[in-house]
Design a protein around this motif. Structure first.
Motif, PDB file in Angstrom:
ATOM      1  N   GLY A   1       0.793  -1.236   0.000  1.00  0.00           N
ATOM      2  CA  GLY A   1       0.000   0.000   0.000  1.00  0.00           C
ATOM      3  C   GLY A   1       0.818   1.275   0.000  1.00  0.00           C
ATOM      4  N   ASN A   2       2.008   1.230   0.587  1.00  0.00           N
ATOM      5  CA  ASN A   2       2.765   2.488   0.736  1.00  0.00           C
ATOM      6  C   ASN A   2       3.988   2.593  -0.148  1.00  0.00           C
ATOM      7  N   ILE A   3       4.081   1.763  -1.146  1.00  0.00           N
ATOM      8  CA  ILE A   3       5.247   1.892  -2.025  1.00  0.00           C
ATOM      9  C   ILE A   3       4.833   2.621  -3.305  1.00  0.00           C
ATOM     10  N   SER A   4       5.820   3.153  -4.024  1.00  0.00           N
ATOM     11  CA  SER A   4       5.499   3.966  -5.200  1.00  0.00           C
ATOM     12  C   SER A   4       5.000   3.070  -6.343  1.00  0.00           C
ATOM     13  N   VAL A   5       4.338   3.739  -7.308  1.00  0.00           N
ATOM     14  CA  VAL A   5       3.786   3.011  -8.455  1.00  0.00           C
ATOM     15  C   VAL A   5       4.898   2.262  -9.197  1.00  0.00           C
ATOM     16  N   SER A   6       6.062   2.942  -9.372  1.00  0.00           N
ATOM     17  CA  SER A   6       7.131   2.283 -10.136  1.00  0.00           C
ATOM     18  C   SER A   6       7.737   1.116  -9.358  1.00  0.00           C
ATOM     19  N   GLU A   7       7.849   1.285  -8.032  1.00  0.00           N
ATOM     20  CA  GLU A   7       8.356   0.175  -7.201  1.00  0.00           C
ATOM     21  C   GLU A   7       7.405  -1.020  -7.274  1.00  0.00           C
ATOM     22  N   LEU A   8       6.100  -0.688  -7.262  1.00  0.00           N
ATOM     23  CA  LEU A   8       5.097  -1.750  -7.310  1.00  0.00           C
ATOM     24  C   LEU A   8       5.183  -2.505  -8.632  1.00  0.00           C
TER      25      LEU A   8
END
Ligand SMILES: CCCCCCCCCCCC(=O)O
Length: 288
Positions: free
Chosen positions: A145-152
């Motif tokens: 839930g708290n990671i960035s879109v690119s990390e995801l």
């Protein structure tokens, strides 16, 4: 980034202008018209980049009908409802409800093609993949839930593995489009596809499990065009199979759940574009 995939609705009754001059509400109304035009243009651009994506098309329809209705705009009181209209697969014309039961959200739709006797591929069924909204937020929201879109995006494989390994309630709905399907061919297609996955994840010794699953598709069942087969993972890793709404069997097996889901969202899915749509919609639910 604004996601058009599950647009949310803010609704409030408009107030008429006082003395013919725009009041606060009509100013926000004008702003809404501008915002609507910008959002609609954005959606139209997204569709032009990916014209076959019914989710984008649906989002634009939703946007126009809910936010761009200038004669009765609706704003204000927050109602976090997803777009309830069904999603239609443009290739087959088959529609899928956006939500199944109370809370299983449609994450993506795809098409299963199969070659018959080594000849041209035929369209066998359209499918929709659903997952329980609350389960997703509870089980995957905590980790992603708290990671960035690119990390995801980089954690794509891990996210799908977690989804398949978890106890999140899910349904894969198959809607038959091929008109001459026999129940025997359904059984043997499952034998082949689920069989290879059972071997991949559980080793060679799963013949009995496969047989229990395929024997649910009894000779007396008819599968004409339009038939619906639901494969649902219920709590406790139980796979419940229904044909046109009638339960034909339930089997408790984590391995079987994983093997069935792998056909649609695993490493080598039947429809790659569908998996990508599912990834994006899943990401937007996880990160809400
Ligand atoms: C003539 C082709 C027959 C194919 C029938 C497929 C019916 C459902 C099988 C579901 C699993 C799979 O897609 O492999």
């Amino acid at each position: 980034m604004v996601s058009l995939r599950y647009p949310f609705l803010f609704s409030q009754s408009p107030k008429p202008p006082i003395n013919g001059r725009p009041n606060v509400h009509s100013r926000s109304f004008s702003a809404s018209a501008v915002a609507c035009s910008v959002a609609a243009a954005g959606a139209a651009y997204a569709i032009s980049q990916n014209p076959a994506n019914p989710f984008l098309q649906n989002a634009l329809n939703f946007l126009v009908s809910n936010f761009c209705n200038y004669s009765s705009p609706s704003w204000g009181s927050l109602s976090l409802a997803p777009d309830p209209s069904p999603i239609t697969d443009p290739r087959t014309g088959v529609s899928f409800p956006s939500v199944l039961g109370d809370s299983r959200r449609l994450l993506g739709i795809g098409l299963r093609k199969k070659s018959v006797l080594g000849l041209k591929k035929i369209d066998v069924y359209a499918f929709g993949v659903y997952a329980d909204d609350g389960d997703i937020k509870k089980v995957l929201g905590e980790k992603y839930g708290n990671i960035s879109v690119s990390e995801l995006k980089e954690k794509n494989k891990e996210l799908f593995d977690d989804l398949m390994e978890s106890d999140i309630c899910m349904t894969v709905r198959l809607q038959i489009v091929y008109g001459r399907l026999s129940i025997r061919s359904v059984r043997s297609a499952f034998e082949e596809s689920v069989g290879t996955r059972l071997q991949k994840f559980g080793g060679a010794d799963n013949k009995e499990l496969l047989q229990r699953f395929t024997s649910q598709f009894k000779d007396e069942y008819k599968i004409p065009r339009g038939s619906i087969i639901d494969l649902s993972r219920e709590q406790g890793n139980v796979i419940r199979t229904t044909i046109d709404g009638n339960v034909v069997g339930s089997i408790q097996s984590k391995l079987l759940c994983r093997s069935i889901l792998d056909l649609y969202i695993g490493d080598d899915p039947f429809d790659r574009q569908a998996k990508e749509d599912i990834r994006q919609n899943l990401a937007s639910l996880v990160q809400k």
